[in-house]
Design an enzyme around this catalytic site. Structure first.
Site, PDB file in Angstrom:
ATOM      1  N   GLN A   1      24.171 -23.847  -6.318  1.00 15.78           N
ATOM      2  CA  GLN A   1      23.247 -24.873  -5.807  1.00 15.78           C
ATOM      3  C   GLN A   1      22.893 -25.740  -7.007  1.00 15.78           C
ATOM      4  OE1 GLN A   1      21.993 -26.159  -2.977  1.00 15.78           O
ATOM      5  NE2 GLN A   1      20.885 -27.567  -4.307  1.00 15.78           N
TER       6      GLN A   1
ATOM      7  N   GLN B   1      21.803 -29.207  -7.098  1.00 23.55           N
ATOM      8  CA  GLN B   1      20.672 -30.131  -7.041  1.00 23.55           C
ATOM      9  C   GLN B   1      19.376 -29.376  -7.321  1.00 23.55           C
ATOM     10  OE1 GLN B   1      19.882 -32.034  -3.234  1.00 23.55           O
ATOM     11  NE2 GLN B   1      18.941 -33.794  -4.188  1.00 23.55           N
TER      12      GLN B   1
ATOM     13  N   GLY C   1      17.942 -25.349   3.845  1.00 21.83           N
ATOM     14  CA  GLY C   1      18.532 -25.453   5.170  1.00 21.83           C
ATOM     15  C   GLY C   1      19.977 -25.901   5.032  1.00 21.83           C
ATOM     16  N   GLY C   2      20.135 -26.963   4.260  1.00 21.27           N
ATOM     17  CA  GLY C   2      21.480 -27.485   4.047  1.00 21.27           C
ATOM     18  C   GLY C   2      21.563 -28.200   2.722  1.00 21.27           C
ATOM     19  N   MET C   3      22.785 -28.359   2.226  1.00 22.58           N
ATOM     20  CA  MET C   3      23.015 -29.101   0.990  1.00 22.58           C
ATOM     21  C   MET C   3      24.271 -29.944   1.195  1.00 22.58           C
ATOM     22  SD  MET C   3      22.126 -29.905  -2.063  1.00 22.58           S
ATOM     23  CE  MET C   3      23.075 -31.172  -2.900  1.00 22.58           C
ATOM     24  N   GLU C   4      24.118 -31.228   0.906  1.00 17.86           N
ATOM     25  CA  GLU C   4      25.136 -32.220   1.255  1.00 17.86           C
ATOM     26  C   GLU C   4      26.311 -32.272   0.297  1.00 17.86           C
ATOM     27  OE1 GLU C   4      22.031 -32.687   0.138  1.00 17.86           O
ATOM     28  OE2 GLU C   4      21.821 -34.520  -1.044  1.00 17.86           O
TER      29      GLU C   4
ATOM     30  N   HIS D   1      21.685 -34.493   9.415  1.00 20.86           N
ATOM     31  CA  HIS D   1      21.051 -34.826   8.125  1.00 20.86           C
ATOM     32  C   HIS D   1      22.050 -34.741   6.970  1.00 20.86           C
ATOM     33  CE1 HIS D   1      17.597 -34.914   5.258  1.00 20.86           C
ATOM     34  NE2 HIS D   1      18.459 -34.229   4.516  1.00 20.86           N
ATOM     35  N   GLU D   2      22.725 -33.624   6.861  1.00 17.75           N
ATOM     36  CA  GLU D   2      23.652 -33.466   5.723  1.00 17.75           C
ATOM     37  C   GLU D   2      24.826 -34.437   5.842  1.00 17.75           C
ATOM     38  OE1 GLU D   2      22.193 -32.012   3.515  1.00 17.75           O
ATOM     39  OE2 GLU D   2      20.797 -30.775   4.650  1.00 17.75           O
TER      40      GLU D   2
ATOM     41  N   HIS E   1      23.903 -37.852   4.573  1.00 14.15           N
ATOM     42  CA  HIS E   1      23.950 -37.979   3.107  1.00 14.15           C
ATOM     43  C   HIS E   1      25.311 -38.509   2.622  1.00 14.15           C
ATOM     44  CE1 HIS E   1      20.196 -36.575   1.420  1.00 14.15           C
ATOM     45  NE2 HIS E   1      20.228 -35.423   2.078  1.00 14.15           N
TER      46      HIS E   1
ATOM     47  N   GLU F   1      16.548 -38.958   0.305  1.00 12.03           N
ATOM     48  CA  GLU F   1      16.074 -38.158   1.444  1.00 12.03           C
ATOM     49  C   GLU F   1      15.392 -38.967   2.546  1.00 12.03           C
ATOM     50  OE1 GLU F   1      17.179 -35.304   1.887  1.00 12.03           O
ATOM     51  OE2 GLU F   1      17.863 -34.764  -0.123  1.00 12.03           O
TER      52      GLU F   1
ATOM     53  N   ASP G   1      11.907 -30.438  -9.120  1.00  6.84           N
ATOM     54  CA  ASP G   1      11.677 -29.653  -7.917  1.00  6.84           C
ATOM     55  C   ASP G   1      10.214 -29.739  -7.452  1.00  6.84           C
ATOM     56  OD1 ASP G   1      13.425 -28.155  -6.316  1.00  6.84           O
ATOM     57  OD2 ASP G   1      12.316 -26.328  -6.784  1.00  6.84           O
TER      58      ASP G   1
ATOM     59  N   TYR H   1      10.952 -37.404   2.399  1.00 13.80           N
ATOM     60  CA  TYR H   1      11.654 -37.338   3.682  1.00 13.80           C
ATOM     61  C   TYR H   1      10.928 -38.152   4.761  1.00 13.80           C
ATOM     62  CZ  TYR H   1      14.240 -33.317   1.807  1.00 13.80           C
ATOM     63  OH  TYR H   1      15.043 -32.497   1.048  1.00 13.80           O
TER      64      TYR H   1
ATOM     65  N   ARG I   1      15.407 -18.653   3.001  1.00  6.50           N
ATOM     66  CA  ARG I   1      15.217 -20.105   3.098  1.00  6.50           C
ATOM     67  C   ARG I   1      13.768 -20.449   2.745  1.00  6.50           C
ATOM     68  NH1 ARG I   1      16.427 -23.599   8.597  1.00  6.50           N
ATOM     69  NH2 ARG I   1      15.926 -25.648   7.738  1.00  6.50           N
TER      70      ARG I   1
ATOM     71  N   LYS J   1      11.871 -22.988   2.902  1.00  6.98           N
ATOM     72  CA  LYS J   1      11.030 -23.693   3.871  1.00  6.98           C
ATOM     73  C   LYS J   1      10.315 -22.714   4.811  1.00  6.98           C
ATOM     74  CE  LYS J   1      11.813 -25.955   8.089  1.00  6.98           C
ATOM     75  NZ  LYS J   1      12.653 -26.688   9.028  1.00  6.98           N
TER      76      LYS J   1
HETATM   77  N1  BES Z   1      19.550 -32.367  -0.560  1.00  7.51           N
HETATM   78  C1  BES Z   1      18.660 -31.607   0.240  1.00  7.51           C
HETATM   79  C2  BES Z   1      18.356 -30.243  -0.335  1.00  7.51           C
HETATM   80  C3  BES Z   1      17.729 -30.284  -1.711  1.00  7.51           C
HETATM   81  C4  BES Z   1      16.691 -31.131  -2.014  1.00  7.51           C
HETATM   82  C5  BES Z   1      18.178 -29.419  -2.691  1.00  7.51           C
HETATM   83  C6  BES Z   1      16.135 -31.133  -3.284  1.00  7.51           C
HETATM   84  C7  BES Z   1      17.628 -29.425  -3.959  1.00  7.51           C
HETATM   85  C8  BES Z   1      16.604 -30.291  -4.254  1.00  7.51           C
HETATM   86  C9  BES Z   1      19.193 -31.440   1.656  1.00  7.51           C
HETATM   87  O1  BES Z   1      19.870 -32.546   2.141  1.00  7.51           O
HETATM   88  C10 BES Z   1      18.011 -31.257   2.563  1.00  7.51           C
HETATM   89  O2  BES Z   1      17.227 -32.164   2.658  1.00  7.51           O
HETATM   90  N2  BES Z   1      17.899 -30.106   3.209  1.00  7.51           N
HETATM   91  C11 BES Z   1      16.834 -29.804   4.128  1.00  7.51           C
HETATM   92  C12 BES Z   1      17.288 -29.896   5.542  1.00  7.51           C
HETATM   93  C13 BES Z   1      16.934 -31.129   6.253  1.00  7.51           C
HETATM   94  C14 BES Z   1      17.328 -31.053   7.719  1.00  7.51           C
HETATM   95  C15 BES Z   1      15.526 -31.595   6.087  1.00  7.51           C
HETATM   96  C16 BES Z   1      16.419 -28.364   3.906  1.00  7.51           C
HETATM   97  O3  BES Z   1      17.119 -27.669   3.188  1.00  7.51           O
HETATM   98  O4  BES Z   1      15.428 -27.954   4.470  1.00  7.51           O
HETATM   99 ZN    ZN Z   2      18.599 -34.149   2.526  1.00 11.29          ZN
END
Ligand code: BES
Ligand code: ZN
Length: 638
Positions: free
Chosen positions: A171, A173, A300-303, A327-328, A331, A350, A407, A415, A588, A590
Site C-alpha cells: 500500500q 499511498q 476499502g479500495g486503492m486505485e 470510485h476506484e 480515479h 478524492e 495521513d 471527499y 479496514r 474505516k
Molecule cells: N486512494 C484512496 C485510498 C487512500 C487514501 C489510501 C489516502 C491512502 C491514503 C481510495 O481511492 C479511497 O478513497 N478509498 C476509500 C473508498 C471510497 C469508496 C471512499 C476507502 O478506502 O474507504
Molecule cells: Zn479515492
C-alpha cells in the site's frame, strides 16, 4: 434532485460576456498557468513530503527486479532508474524508509557511485543522496526492505481466505512507497516501469501494470507499465490467486475460494467503464482489473492503475457496495491522469473522484440511487466538520500538511466537501457546459500534476471568463481556502430517505417494527435508517429491531458496522460476540476506528477495547494500527 440551502443560491446559467477574443484569452491563460512537469527548473513549489530535488535531477523510468521472501519478510533486489539530470546537476536524491542500501552504480559506465543515506526523519524516512554529473543517465540501487516496512503486509496463511498459502500486498499511498522501493516519492514526479518479480511457484504475483492471468510454474513474473505514473501508484501483491474475466478489458483476481463470489459482485464493471468513458473520454490504461485482498487490507479500495486493490468487505452478495468500484475506476481519470501535485491538494484526487463516482452510479443505477449516496456523503461531511470544529483549517479543501504525516489530514473533507463543491459548480453552469469542461480538464492535465491554483485558473479560463459577478456567486475562495461549508453548498435530499425517516418516526411513536413499511429497501435505506435512529435506545427497542431485521447477523459489512455503532453505546450485549469477531477478522480502518472509538467511550469500555485490540492488533496493517493505537492510547511511539 439536489435541494439547496437557500433560494438565493440557485443561479441561472450566466450569460457569456466575451470581453476578450476567447481563443486568445484561453491560450494565454493556459500558457501562463500550465503545470510545470517534472524536472522543470524553476517550478518553485516543492513537495514537503519528499526529499527529492527535481531541479537537480528527476527519474523517468524504473526497471525493478525483486525477490519475494516470505520467511524473512523481505523484498530484495535492484531498482534501476533512468534519470534526467539538470544542467548543473551533481546529485540526485531518492526517498527511502527503512531500506538497507547494499550498493549503487551509475551509468554510463556501470561505475560504483558515491552515495550517502541520511539519518531517518520520522515519517519521511531517510534521503538517499547519490553523486552524479549532468552526463549521468541511470542509477541502479541494490537494496533490501525491512520486515517492518510500512507499505508491506506479510500475511501468514491463517489470515487468508484459503488458509493454506501466505499473502503479501503493498500500500504505497500516500508516502509509503519509499519503504519498499527507493524512489522520488512525490506525486508530482512520474515514470514508466517494468518489473521482474521472483516468488515461489505456488503463488502468483500481480502489479499495477500488465499482468499474467495464470500462474507461472517458475514463479517468475514480468510486468510493464507504459503510462507514466507517480510512485504512490506502485503496487505489488503475491498470493494464491486466480483470475476470472468480467468483460473484454476487465477481470477479477482473488483467492480460489473467493473468486466466484467476486466475479458475481463485480459483474457491472464493464458498464461502469463504458459509462465513464461516455462522460470523461477514453479509458487510457487499457485494462481495468480488480484484486480482492484478504480482510486485513486497511482501505476499502486503492486505485492502483490497471489493478484496483479492494477489500473483501464489499462482497455483500447483492452488488450493493459496488460504488467503491465506481470510485476506484473514477480515479483512472481523477488522480491517476490528473494527479494532485502534493498531498496538500489531496481533494483534487478524492473530491473529484467522489463526484465522478456519483455520476457513474447515476449513469449505471439511476438518479434515485445516486442521490441516496450523495446524501449519505453529505451527512459524513457535516459530521466531519463537527468533529474537526467548524473553523478548523483541516476543513479547508486546500491543506497545509508540511511537518505532519499526510495521513493525518486525510479525512472526509477532501471527499465530501470536494464533491459538494463540484456539485455546486455543476448546478451553476449546467450539466452540459460542466461535463464538457471536466472532459477538457482531464485532457489538459492527463499524466500531469495539478494543484488547486491550476484547477481554479482552468475554471476561470474556461467557465468564469473574467465575469466578476460569476466569480462572486461561486465563492471559490471560501470553498477552497476557507473552513466548513459555504452557504451556497448543495444539500442533497433523497425522497427515498424521506420515506425511511417516516418509518423511523412511526416506530418511535409506538408502531411495532414488524409493521414498518420496509418494502424494497436497499442497503442504503438501511444505512439511513440505522444512522438516524435515536442515540439512546432501550434494550427492549434494540432487541425488537434485531429480532425483526436480523441486524447482528447481517452479512453486509456496512449495515453491520452501522448497527454496531448503535448497539455499542447502548450496551446491547447480544451484539458483543459479533463485534469482537468483526474486530478480529476485518482490518479496514474505516470500520475499526469508529467501532473502537465507540467502545472506548462507554463505561469500562476502554479496558474492553484494549483487551480485544491486544488480540487483533497483530493481524492489522500498520496504517490501521497506527490509527487505533492513537484512539486507545497504546503502544505510543511504536
Ligand atoms: N486512494 C484512496 C485510498 C487512500 C487514501 C489510501 C489516502 C491512502 C491514503 C481510495 O481511492 C479511497 O478513497 N478509498 C476509500 C473508498 C471510497 C469508496 C471512499 C476507502 O478506502 O474507504
Ligand atoms: Zn479515492
Amino acid at each position: 434532485m439536489i435541494v439547496f440551502a437557500d433560494k438565493k443560491t440557485l443561479y441561472p446559467i450566466p450569460q457569456l460576456s466575451l470581453r476578450y477574443p476567447l481563443p486568445l484569452f484561453l491560450l494565454l491563460l493556459i500558457l501562463l498557468t500550465g503545470s510545470c512537469q517534472q524536472g522543470d527548473a524553476g517550478s518553485g513549489q516543492s513537495d514537503p513530503h519528499s526529499f527529492a530535488d527535481p531541479e537537480q535531477a528527476v527519474v523517468t523510468h524504473l526497471d525493478l527486479n525483486l525477490r519475494v521472501d516470505f520467511e524473512q519478510k523481505q523484498l530484495s533486489g535492484a531498482a534501476a532508474w533512468s534519470i534526467k539530470p539538470g544542467n548543473n546537476a551533481d546529485h540526485i536524491i531518492f526517498d527511502t524508509h527503512g531500506l538497507t542500501i547494499d550498493s549503487v552504480k551509475i551509468y554510463p559506465g556501470a561505475q560504483p557511485a558515491s552515495y550517502r543515506l541520511g539519518s531517518p526523519q520520522g515519517v519521511l524516512g531517510s534521503p538517499l543522496r547519490i553523486s552524479i554529473t549532468p552526463a549521468t543517465r541511470a542509477a541502479t540501487i541494490y537494496y533490501r526492505t525491512s520486515p517492518q516496512a510500512e507499505a508491506l503486509q506479510w500475511l501468514p496463511p491463517e489470515q487468508t481466505a484459503g488458509g493454506k498459502a501466505p499473502f503479501l500486498f503493498t500500500q504505497s499511498q500516500a508516502i509509503l512507497a519509499r519503504s519498499w522501493v527507493p524512489c522520488q516519492d512525490s506525486p508530482g514526479i512520474r515514470f514508466t516501469y517494468t518489473a521482474d518479480v521472483q516468488t515461489s511457484p505456488e503463488l502468483m504475483a500481480v502489479m499495477s501494470a500488465s499482468n499474467s492471468t495464470e500462474k507461472h510454474p517458475d514463479g517468475r513474473y514480468r510486468f510493464t507499465m507504459e503510462q507514466p505514473i507517480p510512485s504512490y501508484l506502485l503496487a505489488l501483491a503475491v498470493g494464491d490467486l486466480e483470475f476470472r474475466p468480467l468483460g473484454p478489458r476487465s477481470g477479477v483476481y482473488a483467492e480460489p475460494t473467493v473468486i466466484a463470489k467476486a466475479a458475481f459482485e463485480f459483474g457491472d464493471t464493464e458498464k461502469m467503464i463504458t459509462a465513464t468513458e461516455a462522460l470523461y473520454g477514453p479509458y487510457r490504461w487499457e485494462r481495468y482489473d480488480i484484486l480482492v485482498l484478504p480482510p486485513s487490507f486497511p482501505f476499502g479500495g486503492m486505485e492502483n492503475p490497471r489493478l484496483t486493490f479492494a477489500t473483501p468487505t464489499i462482497l455483500a452478495g447483492d452488488r450493493s457496495l459496488v460504488a467503491l468500484v465506481a470510485h476506484e475506476l473514477a480515479h483512472s481519470w481523477s488522480g491517476n491522469l490528473a494527479t494532485n501535485k502534493t498531498w496538500d491538494d489531496f481533494w483534487l484526487n478524492e473530491g473529484f473522484t467522489t463526484y465522478l463516482e456519483g455520476r457513474i452510479m447515476e449513469a449505471v443505477y439511476g438518479a434515485d440511487y445516486a442521490l441516496m449516496l450523495a446524501q449519505l456523503g453529505y451527512q459524513d461531511a457535516l459530521e466531519e466538520i463537527e468533529d474537526l470544529g467548524e473553523n478548523s483549517p483541516d476543513t479547508h479543501l486546500h491543506l497545509s500538511l508540511a511537518g505532519r504525516n499526510p495521513d493525518d489530514g486525510m479525512n472526509d473533507i477532501a471527499y465530501e466537501k470536494g464533491r459538494l463543491f463540484l456539485t455546486m459548480l455543476e448546478t451553476y453552469f449546467g450539466r452540459e457546459r460542466w461535463d464538457h469542461f471536466l472532459r477538457n480538464y482531464f485532457d489538459a492535465y492527463a499524466f500531469k500534476p495539478v494543484d488547486s491554483e491550476d484547477f481554479l485558473n482552468f475554471l476561470r479560463a474556461e467557465l468564469i471568463q473574467g465575469d466578476a459577478a460569476v466569480e462572486k456567486d461561486l465563492q471559490i475562495n471560501e470553498w477552497v481556502y476557507g473552513p466548513g461549508l459555504p452557504e451556497n453548498s448543495p444539500r442533497p435530499a433523497s425522497p427515498e430517505f424521506a420515506r425511511v425517516e417516516k418509518e423511523i418516526d412511526s416506530w418511535r411513536n409506538g408502531k411495532p417494527a414488524a409493521e414498518l413499511n420496509i418494502r424494497n429497501w436497499t442497503t442504503h435505506h438501511w444505512l439511513h435508517f440505522l444512522r438516524n435512529l435515536p442515540g439512546e435506545l432501550s434494550q427492549r427497542q434494540l432487541a425488537e429491531l434485531d429480532q425483526q431485521f436480523q441486524l447482528t447477523q447481517s452479512q453486509n459489512s456496512e449495515i453491520l458496522c452501522a448497527w454496531l455503532l448503535k448497539a455499542i453505546p447502548n450496551n446491547y450485549a447480544p451484539a458483543r460476540p459479533q463485534l469482537e469477531a468483526f474486530l478480529e477478522s476485518v482490518g479496514r480502518r474505516k470500520f475499526l476506528a469508529p467501532l473502537y472509538r465507540a467502545l472506548a467511550g462507554t463505561e469500562g469500555g476502554l479496558e474492553q477495547a484494549r483487551r480485544i485490540y491486544r488480540k487483533a492488533r497483530p493481524g492489522y496493517h500498520p496504517v490501521a494500527y497506527h490509527t487505533i493505537d492513537r484512539i486507545l492510547g497504546v503502544n505510543a511511539g511504536s
